[in-house]
Each structure stands twice: as C-alpha cells, then as structure tokens.
Design an enzyme around this catalytic site. Structure first.
Site, PDB file in Angstrom:
ATOM      1  N   ILE A  17       0.829  -1.197   0.000  1.00 52.53           N
ATOM      2  CA  ILE A  17       0.000   0.000   0.000  1.00 52.53           C
ATOM      3  C   ILE A  17       0.865   1.250   0.000  1.00 52.53           C
ATOM      4  CG2 ILE A  17      -1.792   1.270   1.259  1.00 52.53           C
ATOM      5  CD1 ILE A  17      -2.713  -1.444   0.104  1.00 52.53           C
ATOM      6  N   ARG A  40      -5.718  -8.419   6.475  1.00 50.13           N
ATOM      7  CA  ARG A  40      -4.915  -7.871   7.566  1.00 50.13           C
ATOM      8  C   ARG A  40      -4.140  -6.668   7.053  1.00 50.13           C
ATOM      9  NH1 ARG A  40      -8.019 -10.434  10.362  1.00 50.13           N
ATOM     10  NH2 ARG A  40      -7.499 -12.409  11.358  1.00 50.13           N
ATOM     11  N   ARG A  67       4.014  15.751  19.081  1.00 50.29           N
ATOM     12  CA  ARG A  67       3.748  14.491  18.388  1.00 50.29           C
ATOM     13  C   ARG A  67       2.521  14.668  17.509  1.00 50.29           C
ATOM     14  NH1 ARG A  67       8.111  11.552  17.766  1.00 50.29           N
ATOM     15  NH2 ARG A  67       8.939  10.662  19.683  1.00 50.29           N
ATOM     16  N   ALA A  79      14.507   8.625  22.795  1.00 54.43           N
ATOM     17  CA  ALA A  79      14.206   7.445  21.992  1.00 54.43           C
ATOM     18  C   ALA A  79      14.486   7.734  20.534  1.00 54.43           C
ATOM     19  CB  ALA A  79      12.738   7.056  22.183  1.00 54.43           C
ATOM     20  N   GLU A  97      21.187   8.152  20.124  1.00 57.84           N
ATOM     21  CA  GLU A  97      19.980   8.920  20.461  1.00 57.84           C
ATOM     22  C   GLU A  97      20.122   9.647  21.795  1.00 57.84           C
ATOM     23  OE1 GLU A  97      17.372   9.694  18.683  1.00 57.84           O
ATOM     24  OE2 GLU A  97      17.808   8.409  16.969  1.00 57.84           O
ATOM     25  N   GLU A 101      19.792  13.682  21.769  1.00 55.73           N
ATOM     26  CA  GLU A 101      18.607  14.281  22.387  1.00 55.73           C
ATOM     27  C   GLU A 101      18.859  14.917  23.743  1.00 55.73           C
ATOM     28  OE1 GLU A 101      15.206  11.675  22.256  1.00 55.73           O
ATOM     29  OE2 GLU A 101      15.242  11.618  20.058  1.00 55.73           O
ATOM     30  N   SER A 118       2.561  -2.655  19.187  1.00 58.20           N
ATOM     31  CA  SER A 118       1.178  -2.846  18.720  1.00 58.20           C
ATOM     32  C   SER A 118       1.108  -4.096  17.861  1.00 58.20           C
ATOM     33  CB  SER A 118       0.698  -1.635  17.919  1.00 58.20           C
ATOM     34  OG  SER A 118       0.665  -0.487  18.719  1.00 58.20           O
ATOM     35  N   PRO A 119       1.270  -5.289  18.451  1.00 62.10           N
ATOM     36  CA  PRO A 119       1.383  -6.513  17.652  1.00 62.10           C
ATOM     37  C   PRO A 119       0.120  -6.896  16.883  1.00 62.10           C
ATOM     38  CG  PRO A 119       1.245  -7.057  19.978  1.00 62.10           C
ATOM     39  CD  PRO A 119       1.373  -5.565  19.885  1.00 62.10           C
ATOM     40  N   GLU A 124       6.698  -3.392  14.926  1.00 57.90           N
ATOM     41  CA  GLU A 124       7.685  -2.531  15.583  1.00 57.90           C
ATOM     42  C   GLU A 124       8.074  -3.084  16.942  1.00 57.90           C
ATOM     43  OE1 GLU A 124       8.423   2.048  17.112  1.00 57.90           O
ATOM     44  OE2 GLU A 124       6.439   1.468  16.412  1.00 57.90           O
ATOM     45  N   GLU A 146      14.786  17.484  11.699  1.00 57.48           N
ATOM     46  CA  GLU A 146      13.332  17.662  11.764  1.00 57.48           C
ATOM     47  C   GLU A 146      12.789  17.619  13.193  1.00 57.48           C
ATOM     48  OE1 GLU A 146      11.738  14.680   9.170  1.00 57.48           O
ATOM     49  OE2 GLU A 146      12.516  15.659   7.378  1.00 57.48           O
TER      50      GLU A 146
END
Length: 187
Positions: A17, A40, A67, A79, A97, A101, A118-119, A124, A146
């Site tokens: 997609i 799915r 965010r 992170a 990181e 940061e 988020s399985p 991820e 950014e």
C-alpha cells in the site's frame, strides 16, 4: 496446550500500500485456521530504542516534543528509530539517540526489556535500555534536523504527576517510570 499451527494465519496474497521512510504498509489476504479468509492491514517498522537515563541529581531525563499523531506536546524518555540503512545494534542506536537528544553519554547500557508496541497490526519492536554513569558532552552530536526538542529532568513524584496530567502518555515512558519505581523498591 494447543499447537501454534492451530493459530497460524497463512498469507495468500500481499499488496504493498505504501513504502515510506519510517513505515511500510501492506494489505495481506490470509487463510484463517478454520479455512475462512480475512484481510490484515500490516505496518512494518525497523524498530526503535528508548533510554532510561538519570542526571546527577537522580532525575529522569525526558524530552519534550510535539507528536503530530496526538496533536499535542508530550514528555518522553529519549528514543529513536533503528535506521535499517545503518549496521547499528540497538545499543549503538541508544548511545547515539541519548547523545543527540540530551547531550549526555553513558559509560554503558543495560538492556532492560524489549517489547512489541502494537502486535495486532505492527511489527515494531522497542528495546529499552538503562544508561549507566552519564557524563555531559561539551560538543554533542547534532539533533535530527526535523526534531524540535527540549530537555527536562523530573523527580519520581514529578514524573508520576506528569502521567496524571497526561504530559507523559506513551507506553515506553510509563514503562520507564514503573521500572524506576521497581529499582527504588529493590534497594
């Protein structure tokens, strides 16, 4: 106990997609264990790291940033994304990181956990590290172009209040605060 094969969904067809800089999105047609078919929507991500780090006064280092998916500014542990084009280990990503940061380097990193965020739709994985023995860097690595960040350092009561106030509302940072509480109780 049931055999894992009794749960497996066999991919029949995959349609790309979207292919992006951070995520790829696919639509799979699958055969369910009972023989039925389903669709799915899947998000593929190279993974990320979160860093639990404390300053000289034993305050948790956090970054404040906007965010876009939430349409608000929140506080988070440092992170970042593991870049699939780099041959970095998650620990090396954590070191980079942390410095970018916060302006700190750690003597070493202890992996605390790894978790899928988020399985139900995404692969991820987030590696959580405890940065140990921090030192402020005079000329730290530059922040990502950014990103607009502001560094904060909170005590445990302040961090818990920030959760109550919804300034801290992401899973990795809430996990970090729970880890901090368990560290204190274990002493």
């Amino acid at each position: 106990m049931l055999n894992d094969n009794q749960f497996e969904e066999k991919t029949i067809k995959r349609k790309e997609i979207y292919r992006g800089a951070i995520i790829d999105v696919m639509l799979d047609e699958v055969r369910l264990p009972n023989g039925d078919h389903a669709k799915r929507e899947l998000v593929f991500h190279s993974g990320g790291v979160g860093i639990i780090a404390f300053d000289e006064q034993n305050r948790l280092l956090l970054v404040k940033q906007f965010r876009k998916p939430l349409e608000k500014t929140i506080l988070e542990i440092p992170a970042g994304k593991i870049d699939p084009n780099e041959s970095q280990t998650p620990e090396r990503t954590a070191a980079r990181e942390l410095e970018e940061e916060t302006g700190y380097r750690a003597e070493n990193f202890q992996q605390v956990a790894s978790m899928y965020l988020s399985p139900g739709f995404a692969n991820e994985i987030m590696y959580i590290y405890h940065a140990i023995h921090l030192k402020k860097v005079l000329a730290p690595l530059a922040q990502d172009e950014e990103e607009v960040l502001e560094l904060y350092a909170l005590t445990l009561p302040q961090a818990k209040q920030a959760i109550a106030d919804q300034l801290i509302c992401d899973a990795k940072t809430i996990y970090a605060i729970q880890y901090w509480e368990l560290m204190i109780k274990g002493k």
